[in-house]
Design an enzyme around this catalytic site. Structure first.
Site, PDB file in Angstrom:
ATOM      1  N   THR A  21       0.809  -1.228   0.000  1.00  0.00           N
ATOM      2  CA  THR A  21       0.000   0.000   0.000  1.00  0.00           C
ATOM      3  C   THR A  21       0.836   1.269   0.000  1.00  0.00           C
ATOM      4  O   THR A  21       0.302   2.349  -0.217  1.00  0.00           O
ATOM      5  CB  THR A  21      -0.951   0.020   1.207  1.00  0.00           C
ATOM      6  N   TYR A  83     -12.605   2.188   2.172  1.00  0.00           N
ATOM      7  CA  TYR A  83     -13.757   2.957   1.738  1.00  0.00           C
ATOM      8  C   TYR A  83     -15.089   2.257   2.036  1.00  0.00           C
ATOM      9  O   TYR A  83     -16.043   2.893   2.422  1.00  0.00           O
ATOM     10  CB  TYR A  83     -13.670   3.296   0.238  1.00  0.00           C
ATOM     11  N   TYR A 107      -3.838  -7.228   6.932  1.00  0.00           N
ATOM     12  CA  TYR A 107      -3.214  -5.943   7.218  1.00  0.00           C
ATOM     13  C   TYR A 107      -4.263  -5.011   7.799  1.00  0.00           C
ATOM     14  O   TYR A 107      -5.148  -4.536   7.090  1.00  0.00           O
ATOM     15  CB  TYR A 107      -2.611  -5.383   5.938  1.00  0.00           C
ATOM     16  N   ARG A 112      -6.274   4.229   7.456  1.00  0.00           N
ATOM     17  CA  ARG A 112      -6.327   4.354   5.999  1.00  0.00           C
ATOM     18  C   ARG A 112      -7.552   3.668   5.390  1.00  0.00           C
ATOM     19  O   ARG A 112      -7.968   3.996   4.290  1.00  0.00           O
ATOM     20  CB  ARG A 112      -5.074   3.749   5.368  1.00  0.00           C
ATOM     21  N   LYS A 135      -0.347  -7.918   9.891  1.00  0.00           N
ATOM     22  CA  LYS A 135       0.453  -6.693   9.932  1.00  0.00           C
ATOM     23  C   LYS A 135      -0.413  -5.703  10.680  1.00  0.00           C
ATOM     24  O   LYS A 135      -1.432  -5.225  10.166  1.00  0.00           O
ATOM     25  CB  LYS A 135       0.775  -6.200   8.521  1.00  0.00           C
ATOM     26  N   ILE A 177       7.004  -5.246   9.304  1.00  0.00           N
ATOM     27  CA  ILE A 177       6.944  -5.040   7.859  1.00  0.00           C
ATOM     28  C   ILE A 177       7.128  -3.539   7.707  1.00  0.00           C
ATOM     29  O   ILE A 177       6.238  -2.761   8.007  1.00  0.00           O
ATOM     30  CB  ILE A 177       5.630  -5.562   7.260  1.00  0.00           C
TER      31      ILE A 177
END
Length: 190
Positions: A21, A83, A107, A112, A135, A177
């Site tokens: 990302t 979203y 993740y 975000r 993650k 990560i």
């Protein structure tokens, strides 16, 4: 990309994430992503190559994951669907579908994606054979600690936030990560 992958591994990274990302991945076509994956796989044949195949569309994520595994990925990194703001059951079903294509790291990055993968859902996912870890970038050290304390043996919890790595390791996390490892790989490895 090949030079960067080799340098990252030479400086202490166990492997690399391609089209994750961070970076140019949102602007790459699936064809370009798979070309990138093949090139990096060729450059670091002995290191782990993880493909960032998660999107906000489960069907597309599954298709890209299948293609990435066929192109040489060792594992998949699947972000919370952004979203859409799915329910916890929706998150579970999304990640379950992706994990059927190959070893999957979920993740969790609520800042975000607008949705947090809760501990209870992460632990349900940890019971699936295709889910190998998370993650964790929620920023919530309590959440990270509860996940580490309750996850089945072998389930790995990586920090997804460089500055939270030491606290995560202190509560049983596995590693990182990283973004900053691009600049300070040897230091992060130590």
């Amino acid at each position: 990309a090949q030079d960067l992958a080799r340098r990252l591994c030479e400086e202490g990274s166990d492997g690399v994430v391609v089209f994750g990302t961070t970076g140019e991945s949102p602007t790459l076509s699936d064809r370009e992503k798979l070309e990138l994956l093949r090139a990096v796989r060729e450059a670091v044949p002995e290191s782990a190559v993880v493909a960032g195949s998660g999107t906000n569309d489960t069907r597309h994520s599954v298709e890209l994951s299948e293609q990435a595994m066929s192109a040489g990925a060792d594992a998949l990194l699947a972000v919370n669907p952004y979203y859409n703001k799915p329910s916890q059951q929706g998150l579970y079903e999304h990640f379950r579908a992706i994990s059927e294509t190959g070893p999957t790291i979920v993740y969790n990055i609520a800042a975000r994606s607008a949705v947090n993968l809760e501990v209870a859902t992460t632990l349900r996912l940890a019971e699936l054979p295709g889910i190998i870890g998370t993650k964790e970038a929620s920023g919530d050290l309590d959440q990270m600690g509860f996940t580490c304390a309750s996850a089945p043996q072998g389930f790995r919890v990586w920090s997804g936030d460089d500055s939270k790595t030491l606290p995560l390791l202190a509560v049983g996390g596995y590693g990182l990560i990283s973004v900053t490892a691009h600049l300070a790989g040897r230091a992060f490895r130590r």
